[in-house]
Design a protein around this motif. Sequence first.
Motif, PDB file in Angstrom:
ATOM      1  N   ASN A 592     -26.620  22.653  61.363  1.00  0.00           N
ATOM      2  CA  ASN A 592     -27.023  23.813  62.171  1.00  0.00           C
ATOM      3  C   ASN A 592     -28.539  23.912  62.243  1.00  0.00           C
ATOM      4  OD1 ASN A 592     -24.552  24.698  62.958  1.00  0.00           O
ATOM      5  ND2 ASN A 592     -24.319  26.240  61.349  1.00  0.00           N
ATOM      6  N   SER A 593     -29.226  23.674  61.122  1.00  0.00           N
ATOM      7  CA  SER A 593     -30.694  23.753  61.122  1.00  0.00           C
ATOM      8  C   SER A 593     -31.287  22.663  62.005  1.00  0.00           C
ATOM      9  CB  SER A 593     -31.234  23.624  59.698  1.00  0.00           C
ATOM     10  OG  SER A 593     -30.967  24.820  59.001  1.00  0.00           O
ATOM     11  N   ILE A 594     -30.760  21.454  61.872  1.00  0.00           N
ATOM     12  CA  ILE A 594     -31.274  20.344  62.699  1.00  0.00           C
ATOM     13  C   ILE A 594     -31.123  20.704  64.178  1.00  0.00           C
ATOM     14  CG2 ILE A 594     -30.930  17.913  63.342  1.00  0.00           C
ATOM     15  CD1 ILE A 594     -29.870  17.501  60.422  1.00  0.00           C
ATOM     16  N   GLN A 595     -29.922  21.224  64.521  1.00  0.00           N
ATOM     17  CA  GLN A 595     -29.664  21.565  65.935  1.00  0.00           C
ATOM     18  C   GLN A 595     -30.582  22.704  66.385  1.00  0.00           C
ATOM     19  OE1 GLN A 595     -25.456  22.336  65.983  1.00  0.00           O
ATOM     20  NE2 GLN A 595     -24.934  20.165  66.207  1.00  0.00           N
ATOM     21  N   ALA A 596     -30.805  23.693  65.500  1.00  0.00           N
ATOM     22  CA  ALA A 596     -31.659  24.833  65.860  1.00  0.00           C
ATOM     23  C   ALA A 596     -33.089  24.360  66.126  1.00  0.00           C
ATOM     24  CB  ALA A 596     -31.624  25.869  64.749  1.00  0.00           C
ATOM     25  N   PRO A 628     -35.465  28.670  66.125  1.00  0.00           N
ATOM     26  CA  PRO A 628     -35.790  29.952  66.764  1.00  0.00           C
ATOM     27  C   PRO A 628     -35.245  31.172  66.006  1.00  0.00           C
ATOM     28  CG  PRO A 628     -33.997  28.876  67.918  1.00  0.00           C
ATOM     29  CD  PRO A 628     -34.436  27.925  66.853  1.00  0.00           C
ATOM     30  N   GLY A 629     -34.438  30.963  64.959  1.00  0.00           N
ATOM     31  CA  GLY A 629     -33.844  32.101  64.237  1.00  0.00           C
ATOM     32  C   GLY A 629     -32.587  32.604  64.952  1.00  0.00           C
ATOM     33  N   ILE A 630     -31.994  33.631  64.377  1.00  0.00           N
ATOM     34  CA  ILE A 630     -30.733  34.160  64.937  1.00  0.00           C
ATOM     35  C   ILE A 630     -31.022  35.512  65.585  1.00  0.00           C
ATOM     36  CG2 ILE A 630     -28.359  34.845  64.349  1.00  0.00           C
ATOM     37  CD1 ILE A 630     -28.996  33.225  61.637  1.00  0.00           C
ATOM     38  N   THR A 644     -19.882  31.080  68.894  1.00  0.00           N
ATOM     39  CA  THR A 644     -20.893  30.037  69.097  1.00  0.00           C
ATOM     40  C   THR A 644     -21.828  30.429  70.232  1.00  0.00           C
ATOM     41  OG1 THR A 644     -21.253  27.696  69.527  1.00  0.00           O
ATOM     42  CG2 THR A 644     -19.387  28.702  70.660  1.00  0.00           C
ATOM     43  N   THR A 645     -23.064  29.968  70.131  1.00  0.00           N
ATOM     44  CA  THR A 645     -23.999  30.187  71.253  1.00  0.00           C
ATOM     45  C   THR A 645     -24.352  28.840  71.866  1.00  0.00           C
ATOM     46  OG1 THR A 645     -25.826  30.102  69.685  1.00  0.00           O
ATOM     47  CG2 THR A 645     -25.042  32.295  70.308  1.00  0.00           C
ATOM     48  N   LYS A 646     -23.686  27.790  71.345  1.00  0.00           N
ATOM     49  CA  LYS A 646     -24.012  26.439  71.832  1.00  0.00           C
ATOM     50  C   LYS A 646     -23.034  26.025  72.925  1.00  0.00           C
ATOM     51  CE  LYS A 646     -25.433  25.522  67.169  1.00  0.00           C
ATOM     52  NZ  LYS A 646     -24.996  24.969  65.904  1.00  0.00           N
ATOM     53  N   GLU A 647     -23.550  25.253  73.869  1.00  0.00           N
ATOM     54  CA  GLU A 647     -22.698  24.860  74.997  1.00  0.00           C
ATOM     55  C   GLU A 647     -21.493  24.041  74.558  1.00  0.00           C
ATOM     56  OE1 GLU A 647     -24.449  22.807  78.411  1.00  0.00           O
ATOM     57  OE2 GLU A 647     -25.525  24.724  78.683  1.00  0.00           O
ATOM     58  N   THR A 648     -21.746  23.141  73.624  1.00  0.00           N
ATOM     59  CA  THR A 648     -20.627  22.309  73.156  1.00  0.00           C
ATOM     60  C   THR A 648     -20.188  22.704  71.750  1.00  0.00           C
ATOM     61  OG1 THR A 648     -22.248  20.741  72.369  1.00  0.00           O
ATOM     62  CG2 THR A 648     -21.293  20.305  74.546  1.00  0.00           C
ATOM     63  N   GLY A 649     -20.590  23.909  71.328  1.00  0.00           N
ATOM     64  CA  GLY A 649     -20.244  24.345  69.962  1.00  0.00           C
ATOM     65  C   GLY A 649     -18.780  24.750  69.855  1.00  0.00           C
ATOM     66  N   MET A 650     -18.276  24.679  68.626  1.00  0.00           N
ATOM     67  CA  MET A 650     -16.896  25.101  68.345  1.00  0.00           C
ATOM     68  C   MET A 650     -16.868  26.482  67.689  1.00  0.00           C
ATOM     69  SD  MET A 650     -14.257  22.973  68.814  1.00  0.00           S
ATOM     70  CE  MET A 650     -13.193  23.122  67.390  1.00  0.00           C
ATOM     71  N   GLY A 653     -17.987  26.084  62.159  1.00  0.00           N
ATOM     72  CA  GLY A 653     -18.749  25.599  60.994  1.00  0.00           C
ATOM     73  C   GLY A 653     -19.011  26.691  59.976  1.00  0.00           C
ATOM     74  N   LEU A 654     -19.606  27.794  60.421  1.00  0.00           N
ATOM     75  CA  LEU A 654     -19.961  28.854  59.467  1.00  0.00           C
ATOM     76  C   LEU A 654     -18.723  29.568  58.928  1.00  0.00           C
ATOM     77  CD1 LEU A 654     -23.213  30.386  61.029  1.00  0.00           C
ATOM     78  CD2 LEU A 654     -22.997  28.860  59.067  1.00  0.00           C
ATOM     79  N   ALA A 655     -17.691  29.687  59.780  1.00  0.00           N
ATOM     80  CA  ALA A 655     -16.451  30.330  59.306  1.00  0.00           C
ATOM     81  C   ALA A 655     -15.867  29.526  58.143  1.00  0.00           C
ATOM     82  CB  ALA A 655     -15.449  30.444  60.440  1.00  0.00           C
ATOM     83  N   VAL A 656     -15.873  28.208  58.294  1.00  0.00           N
ATOM     84  CA  VAL A 656     -15.351  27.351  57.220  1.00  0.00           C
ATOM     85  C   VAL A 656     -16.238  27.488  55.977  1.00  0.00           C
ATOM     86  CG1 VAL A 656     -15.005  24.947  56.532  1.00  0.00           C
ATOM     87  CG2 VAL A 656     -14.182  25.723  58.749  1.00  0.00           C
ATOM     88  N   GLY A 677     -37.469  31.422  62.260  1.00  0.00           N
ATOM     89  CA  GLY A 677     -36.486  30.520  61.690  1.00  0.00           C
ATOM     90  C   GLY A 677     -35.435  31.269  60.889  1.00  0.00           C
ATOM     91  N   ALA A 678     -34.309  30.598  60.755  1.00  0.00           N
ATOM     92  CA  ALA A 678     -33.190  31.239  60.059  1.00  0.00           C
ATOM     93  C   ALA A 678     -33.148  30.801  58.603  1.00  0.00           C
ATOM     94  CB  ALA A 678     -31.891  30.861  60.745  1.00  0.00           C
ATOM     95  N   GLN A 679     -32.627  31.688  57.794  1.00  0.00           N
ATOM     96  CA  GLN A 679     -32.419  31.314  56.399  1.00  0.00           C
ATOM     97  C   GLN A 679     -30.964  31.603  56.028  1.00  0.00           C
ATOM     98  OE1 GLN A 679     -34.266  33.543  53.158  1.00  0.00           O
ATOM     99  NE2 GLN A 679     -34.675  31.579  52.171  1.00  0.00           N
TER     100      GLN A 679
HETATM  101  P1  ADP Z   1     -21.378  26.053  66.117  1.00  0.00           P
HETATM  102  O1  ADP Z   1     -22.469  25.299  65.454  1.00  0.00           O
HETATM  103  O2  ADP Z   1     -20.268  25.195  66.628  1.00  0.00           O
HETATM  104  O3  ADP Z   1     -21.853  27.010  67.169  1.00  0.00           O
HETATM  105  P2  ADP Z   1     -21.265  27.567  63.675  1.00  0.00           P
HETATM  106  O4  ADP Z   1     -20.179  28.412  63.112  1.00  0.00           O
HETATM  107  O5  ADP Z   1     -21.778  26.510  62.757  1.00  0.00           O
HETATM  108  O6  ADP Z   1     -20.686  26.943  65.011  1.00  0.00           O
HETATM  109  O7  ADP Z   1     -22.444  28.495  64.118  1.00  0.00           O
HETATM  110  C1  ADP Z   1     -22.208  29.675  64.826  1.00  0.00           C
HETATM  111  C2  ADP Z   1     -23.443  30.153  65.516  1.00  0.00           C
HETATM  112  O8  ADP Z   1     -24.399  30.622  64.549  1.00  0.00           O
HETATM  113  C3  ADP Z   1     -24.208  29.126  66.286  1.00  0.00           C
HETATM  114  O9  ADP Z   1     -23.640  28.920  67.576  1.00  0.00           O
HETATM  115  C4  ADP Z   1     -25.583  29.746  66.352  1.00  0.00           C
HETATM  116  O10 ADP Z   1     -25.668  30.726  67.348  1.00  0.00           O
HETATM  117  C5  ADP Z   1     -25.696  30.456  65.017  1.00  0.00           C
HETATM  118  N1  ADP Z   1     -26.460  29.646  64.043  1.00  0.00           N
HETATM  119  C6  ADP Z   1     -25.958  28.918  63.019  1.00  0.00           C
HETATM  120  N2  ADP Z   1     -26.928  28.346  62.300  1.00  0.00           N
HETATM  121  C7  ADP Z   1     -28.091  28.693  62.886  1.00  0.00           C
HETATM  122  C8  ADP Z   1     -29.488  28.413  62.620  1.00  0.00           C
HETATM  123  N3  ADP Z   1     -29.839  27.641  61.584  1.00  0.00           N
HETATM  124  N4  ADP Z   1     -30.394  28.948  63.431  1.00  0.00           N
HETATM  125  C9  ADP Z   1     -30.046  29.733  64.468  1.00  0.00           C
HETATM  126  N5  ADP Z   1     -28.756  30.052  64.769  1.00  0.00           N
HETATM  127  C10 ADP Z   1     -27.806  29.524  64.002  1.00  0.00           C
END
Ligand code: ADP
Length: 691
Positions: A592-596, A628-630, A644-650, A653-656, A677-679
């Motif tokens: 998630n951090s790499i993608q952010a 960019p943070g949350i 998810t806020t990602k176009e191809t996100g599921m 990840g965080l729920a698991v 940035g997010a922590q």
């Molecule tokens: P996914 O990565 O498939 O979207 P996740 O459950 O891992 O699913 O993440 C849910 C959402 O939480 C992401 O779509 C994103 O909006 C937010 N998120 C997670 N990690 C970060 C991060 N490090 N920085 C910013 N937003 C994050």
Amino acid sequence: MTDMAWRRGCVDNIDLSANTEANELADLASDSVIVFDLTGNIRYWNPASETLYGWPAIGAVGRSIGDMSANTAVHITQWQSLMQEGAWEGHVDRRTLWGGRITASVRQTVRCSADGRPRDVVEYGRCAGKEPPLSSALDIDVHRLATASWEFDISGVRPLIEQIADLFSRGAMAELAQQPDWTDELLEGARIVDVNERAAHLVGAHVGRAGMIGQSASAFWPRVGRDVLAELIVAVATDHSRGIPRMRKLACDGVLRDPVVTAWRSEEGGRPDIVFVAVNGATDDDRSFWYLRASEERYRKLIHHLPTALLQVDASRMAPVFEKLKNTGVSDLNAYLDQHPELVEFMKNVVRITEANQRAVALFGGTAPADFITPVAFLFEASPQTPRRIMLARFEGKRNYTEIMKVRTFDGRLLDVQLSVTFPAPPERLDVTLFSLEDITERLRTERQLRQVETDFTHAARVSMLGEFATSIAHEINQPLSAIVTNGETSLRWLSRDNPNRAKVEQLTTRIVSSARHASDIVQRIRGMAAKHEPARVSLDLNDVIEEALLFVRHDIEAKSIHLSVRLASNLPVILADRVQLQQVIVNLLVNSIQAIAQGCRPVRKIDLATRVDGEGAVVFSIHDSGPGIPDENLDNIFDSFFTTKETGMGIGLAVCQSIILAHGGSIGASNCSDGGAQFRFSLPVPPKAD
Ligand code: ADP
């Protein structure tokens, strides 16, 4: 019409036993109402007649009124005049159940059928004196007098009765003392042939009259009066002058005040083993018996229709056992039961169910509450340890006991139920213990399925992640493989020399072996991560898990020019956790951090990882990125499944991650840092050190 129907008070055309209006009215009348056939045989006998003469309907219906007359000659004359005139009014002298006499003022009318032929006689009567002898003898308000009557068949215990009577008559008390259970044995063998409505109401609960007939006396007779009943049965059963009633006072049973038990043998010669018993006493309430009955009936209906399965249990036979144990100094029942497991068996067979509601019938696939009127043993066939735990709770004076157990239903199903036992207060009233049973089979099944789905879910997430890390994995394995190739080629060269350098080849081969081991190690870890396995808790160092997790993402981090800083606390306490699951959490957070970072456009591209021990001694992992943070409005939702806020996100990840950390007894949270940035941070408890 059957003999039994007569006994219940059926009269041609007017059925005074079923729920007809005539029956209800006559039952409620304060005057005695009796219906005779034209020869004077009693066909209906209302409750007020029971009060006036003492004889319960069970003993009166079917008998001749002439037998009850104190003066037969006067009775015959009076009856003749009634038949001639069609009506008669005056005083009659009758014998009471107690052998006394009562003068009643009566009005008798001959009723005719539609064709004008005489059909039967209806008599209205009341005491001619100031007070009926019965009420003054018992010193109670006659309107609150209730007679509960019983008819027992004692043929099954005739030999026992004869034997006890013999001991009584010889005054052989020592021999009698050798049979301490004779009363229980006798009442167990005495069968209920019939009871009146009040007996059914007072002690039969809603199994009702029908449910009591054919059962043993001990299933329904109140604990407190068992000895009295058994002794009376012995006395009348062996008395050759049949028909003479015997009376005894009962210790207060809580339902009737100052109850008196009367027993007598059937006067019909052909029924030597039939014993009638009547219990007279005032209902212990200022309201009338019928009012009380109505309110209790409502209460009973309420219980009957409650949506939880309820069983009323009579555990009174355990009271003396517990008392004896306590008196003999037993304080640790658990240890005692280890030595005497037979006591649990005893309990299962003497504690009886006395009532069951509709839900219980449905739960067990039964047909009627009467199916349950047995010892409790059958309840515990599938959970043999439960009775012992219930006994311990009772012995320790607890008011409630609850556990999840399995029960086998009448139709063979195995159910998971939540059993709740409510012990009575005060404890000496052990006859009103309540068992409530809630079917939780479905709930447990759903929970199991949910756990399975979660495991599958985690597994799927893990496998898909592995796919994504193919490049990283290939990169990790490539390093030892290239080292193996290089070292192999070099050693071949050394070997092909005229004078092979054995020491050099040995050194190179050792390196080859070490690189091969390293590669195999990596493969092992990947395989471990991909394997679908049940969570397994082992002692591990979180720092090691982080190193292993980095294996999967280091290449990606480098490829995306992200600066990684890792600050791991030394001497981190060991935690109890599932290695693969924790790897997965850390990899998820890293990805998630790499993608952010990739998604954001800040010039600083960095990820900080750290471990530490917090103030409460828990191990804490934190990851901070320069993405960019949350957005604040998403902070509450990011751990939700499929957010998810990602176009191809599921969005899994965080729920698991959250479900894994919670399952480990820890907590996980996210926040934004002041520098952007997010922590993410999770903490895991440290198990207490074993001494
Ligand atoms: P996914 O990565 O498939 O979207 P996740 O459950 O891992 O699913 O993440 C849910 C959402 O939480 C992401 O779509 C994103 O909006 C937010 N998120 C997670 N990690 C970060 C991060 N490090 N920085 C910013 N937003 C994050």
